[in-house]
Design a protein around this motif. Structure first.
Motif, short mmCIF file in Angstrom:
data_model
loop_
_atom_site.label_atom_id
_atom_site.label_comp_id
_atom_site.label_asym_id
_atom_site.label_seq_id
_atom_site.Cartn_x
_atom_site.Cartn_y
_atom_site.Cartn_z
N THR A 115 0.80 -1.17 -0.10
CA THR A 115 -0.17 -0.03 0.08
C THR A 115 0.77 1.37 -0.07
OG1 THR A 115 -0.15 -0.12 2.58
CG2 THR A 115 -1.95 -1.26 1.35
N VAL A 116 0.38 2.36 -0.82
CA VAL A 116 1.00 3.54 -0.77
C VAL A 116 0.10 4.60 -0.80
CG1 VAL A 116 2.66 4.88 -2.33
CG2 VAL A 116 2.88 2.44 -2.66
N ALA A 117 0.63 5.50 0.21
CA ALA A 117 -0.45 7.05 0.13
C ALA A 117 0.54 7.85 -0.53
CB ALA A 117 -0.41 7.43 1.70
N VAL A 118 -0.20 8.75 -1.33
CA VAL A 118 0.50 9.87 -2.01
C VAL A 118 -0.35 11.27 -1.69
CG1 VAL A 118 0.68 11.07 -4.46
CG2 VAL A 118 0.79 8.30 -4.30
N ILE A 119 0.50 11.90 -0.94
CA ILE A 119 -0.08 13.20 -0.50
C ILE A 119 -0.01 14.33 -1.31
CG2 ILE A 119 0.04 14.72 1.55
CD1 ILE A 119 -0.37 11.71 2.05
N GLY B 53 -1.82 16.24 7.95
CA GLY B 53 -0.87 17.10 8.82
C GLY B 53 -2.01 18.23 9.63
N LYS B 54 -3.18 18.31 9.01
CA LYS B 54 -4.13 19.06 9.97
C LYS B 54 -5.24 18.34 10.52
CE LYS B 54 -2.85 23.86 8.38
NZ LYS B 54 -3.27 24.89 7.78
N ASP B 55 -6.11 17.62 9.28
CA ASP B 55 -7.33 16.76 9.61
C ASP B 55 -6.61 15.30 10.02
OD1 ASP B 55 -8.77 18.89 8.44
OD2 ASP B 55 -8.60 18.17 6.50
N ILE B 56 -5.65 14.96 9.57
CA ILE B 56 -5.12 13.83 10.01
C ILE B 56 -3.59 13.63 10.44
CG2 ILE B 56 -4.85 13.12 7.48
CD1 ILE B 56 -5.52 10.13 8.01
N CYS C 124 3.22 17.58 -2.26
CA CYS C 124 2.44 18.70 -1.80
C CYS C 124 2.82 20.16 -2.51
CB CYS C 124 2.59 18.91 -0.23
SG CYS C 124 2.11 17.25 0.71
N GLY C 125 3.66 20.03 -3.47
CA GLY C 125 4.06 21.21 -4.06
C GLY C 125 4.76 22.04 -3.31
N ALA C 126 4.89 23.39 -3.98
CA ALA C 126 5.91 24.53 -3.46
C ALA C 126 4.58 25.47 -3.07
CB ALA C 126 6.90 25.10 -4.45
N SER C 127 4.01 25.22 -1.72
CA SER C 127 2.85 25.92 -1.58
C SER C 127 2.92 27.22 -0.71
CB SER C 127 1.92 25.07 -0.82
OG SER C 127 1.90 23.72 -1.49
N ASN C 128 4.27 27.67 -0.54
CA ASN C 128 4.43 28.92 0.16
C ASN C 128 4.62 30.01 -0.55
OD1 ASN C 128 4.16 28.27 2.99
ND2 ASN C 128 6.22 27.61 3.09
N PRO C 129 3.51 30.93 -0.73
CA PRO C 129 3.59 32.13 -1.73
C PRO C 129 4.62 33.26 -1.22
CG PRO C 129 1.52 32.47 -0.59
CD PRO C 129 2.34 30.82 -0.17
N TYR D 286 4.18 22.63 8.22
CA TYR D 286 3.28 21.68 8.95
C TYR D 286 3.27 20.38 8.42
CZ TYR D 286 -0.93 22.03 5.85
OH TYR D 286 -1.58 21.70 4.69
N VAL D 287 3.62 20.26 6.99
CA VAL D 287 3.46 18.99 6.28
C VAL D 287 5.10 18.39 6.63
CG1 VAL D 287 3.58 17.72 4.03
CG2 VAL D 287 1.90 19.54 4.51
N THR D 288 6.11 19.16 6.31
CA THR D 288 7.34 18.53 6.44
C THR D 288 7.73 18.13 7.90
OG1 THR D 288 8.17 21.01 6.69
CG2 THR D 288 8.15 19.86 4.39
N GLU D 289 7.37 19.16 8.85
CA GLU D 289 7.46 18.90 10.34
C GLU D 289 6.77 17.67 10.61
OE1 GLU D 289 6.83 22.38 12.29
OE2 GLU D 289 8.47 23.34 11.42
N GLY D 290 5.43 17.68 10.24
CA GLY D 290 4.57 16.42 10.70
C GLY D 290 5.24 15.01 10.17
#
Length: 502
Positions: free
Chosen positions: A154-158, A226-229, A245-250, A436-440
């Motif tokens: 099983t693989v999870a893709v975030i 990272g927030k909901d789970i 998760c992309g480069a999400s920090n504008p 919050y993703v990388t630290e999580g």
């Protein structure tokens, strides 16, 4: 080689483009393909040269040259010329996951490196690719492979952007059970909410996702890992995790008055417009009269876009379609030259001035190019209600830093000016992944907050966790994200099975 003298006999002919006057009336795609017989002749222009830089995907002078997917361009173009569209699709599918996306939004690295372009017009490889995939969909050729045997892994893709979709596609094809988590309400990530509908119709994403679901891939939307789970729950539940998760920090503009109302990050603005368009079944008439945006109606408003890249251009085109009175686009750097310089030879990516669709539409509507080069904002001015009403600007010049020797853009005294602005859109790029993703997940990041791996590898500092796309390489192109997703899938497969046949 299908037509040895084709590049001498036929001139380049691009797909038909709807006029600015007509296309700004709606949010529909405005490029229409040539009739297949005419497109065949464009395939005949391919020289099938001995060194096809078009498919090299190499880095030259720090820029990508040729297709990073290594599409078999001369072979595919020959099949287009011969009118063998089914075989052309099969050949394209050997290296490409989603031609329907890149044939709409890619800047065509293949064409920039085309040998025909050395001293003339390159082959219309991008249009040829779109003709192939459109034909394939129309004739029921596009199918996601359903594995005959499941591996039990099983693989999870975030993240369900281009890298996440490509990763999920190949891992599912291999026989692993894949679940894709997406924090937005619909799959697609950057493809859906970072690119306007007139560049990439979202129904094209729905069509592909539907096929992927039928092949066994599970999509869980509106789940912000990272927030909901808890990330630990994901790590325990799956054999492998891939962060896409992309480069999400504008990138922000930190100047006085930034707290004023009416200042938005471009990505939030584009997402809101795209979501409302889909929620209202692509009704352009509704969009032109809607006042229930968070920024209200744009009728009679002056829009200021800060940033000269693709996202800034998309903000220009979107604002025009929403009825803005005027749009100005600020760019810190000077305009690029109109033609290649001796320091930028073929097959390097051409660093030349381009006028994109949004600028074309602004020229049509307002009578001038919306771009103001070598200019930056020094302060946002608020009205009595705390809403932005103007921006103070200053001209910039390139000077050498005496300490580092690097060229820097510095303000020019006496060039201060004021620009009217009822809505400000910050399109100044992105800084990297979100903490919050990388630290999580406990993965290491580099100085630019991209997830760290060894060069040309995709496994992170945490054994079970891999990464791909903008989260790994930084803000880049859709074609690079797909390339990374496919490579990460291969790495994950090998870690699970001890070998890989992807």
């Amino acid at each position: 080689m299908g037509k040895p003298t084709g590049f001498l006999e036929y001139e380049r002919k691009d797909s038909y483009c709807v006029s600015p006057q007509e296309r700004i009336q709606n949010f529909e795609e405005f490029h229409e393909g040539l009739p297949l017989e005419e497109q065949r002749l464009q395939g005949a222009r391919c020289m099938e040269c001995g060194v096809p830089f078009c498919q090299s995907g190499s880095m030259i002078a720090g820029m990508g040259s040729g297709c990073p997917l290594h599409n078999l361009v001369p072979e595919t173009n020959e099949l287009v010329y011969r009118g063998n569209w089914e075989m052309a699709y099969q050949r394209l599918s050997k290296t490409h996951s989603f031609p329907e996306f890149t044939s709409r939004v890619c800047p065509a690295l293949c064409e920039a490196a085309c040998t025909c372009g050395f001293d003339g017009d390159p082959v219309t490889t991008k249009d040829n690719e779109r003709a192939i995939i459109d034909y394939a969909y129309e004739h029921g050729l596009v199918k996601e492979e359903i594995p005959k045997v499941r591996t039990g892994k099983t693989v999870a893709v975030i993240g369900s952007g281009p890298s996440g979709l490509a990763t999920a596609q190949l891992l599912n094809k291999r026989g692993h059970s894949v679940t894709v988590y997406e924090r937005s309400d619909r799959p697609g990530g950057l493809l859906r909410y970072g690119i306007p509908n007139m560049k990439l119709d979202k129904r094209a994403i729905d069509r592909r996702v539907s096929l992927m679901e039928k092949a066994g891939i599970v999509f869980k939307c509106s789940v912000d890992v990272g927030k909901d789970i808890d990330p630990e729950e994901i790590i325990e539940q799956y054999d492998r995790v891939v962060l896409c998760c992309g480069a999400s920090n504008p990138r922000n503009i930190n100047v006085p008055g930034r707290e004023a109302e009416g200042i938005y990050f471009a990505v939030d603005y584009l997402k809101e417009v795209s979501k409302k368009l889909m929620d209202h079944d692509y009704d352009s008439a509704y969009m032109k009269t809607a006042e229930d945006f968070s920024f209200g109606s744009l009728k009679g408003k002056h829009v200021l876009v800060i940033g000269g890249g693709d996202t800034g251009n998309d903000c220009v085109g979107t604002s025009i379609r929403l009825g803005a009175e005027n749009v100005i686009q600020l760019e810190m750097m000077p305009p690029a030259p109109k033609t290649r310089t001796p320091q930028n030879p073929w097959p390097e990516w051409p660093r030349i001035l381009k006028t994109d669709y949004g600028q074309e539409e602004a020229i049509h509507c307002f009578g001038h190019d919306p771009r103001i080069f070598q200019t930056t904002v020094t302060e946002f001015v608020k009205d009595e209600k705390g809403h932005v009403c103007a921006a103070k600007t200053v001209k910039l010049q390139s000077v050498k830093d005496p300490e580092t020797g690097r060229m820097m853009m510095k303000p020019v005294e006496g060039t201060e000016d004021m620009v009217k602005a009822d809505l400000v859109l910050i399109a100044a790029g992105f800084l990297g992944s979100q903490a919050y993703v990388t630290e999580g997940f406990g993965v290491e990041v580099n100085a630019r907050t991209n997830v760290s791996t060894l060069p040309d590898h995709y496994q992170t500092s945490v054994e079970k966790i891999f990464t791909a796309g903008d989260m790994h390489r930084g803000q880049s192109l859709v074609v690079w994200a797909i390339t990374e997703g496919r490579a990460a899938a291969k790495a994950v497969d090998e870690s699970l099975m001890g070998y890989t046949n992807l």
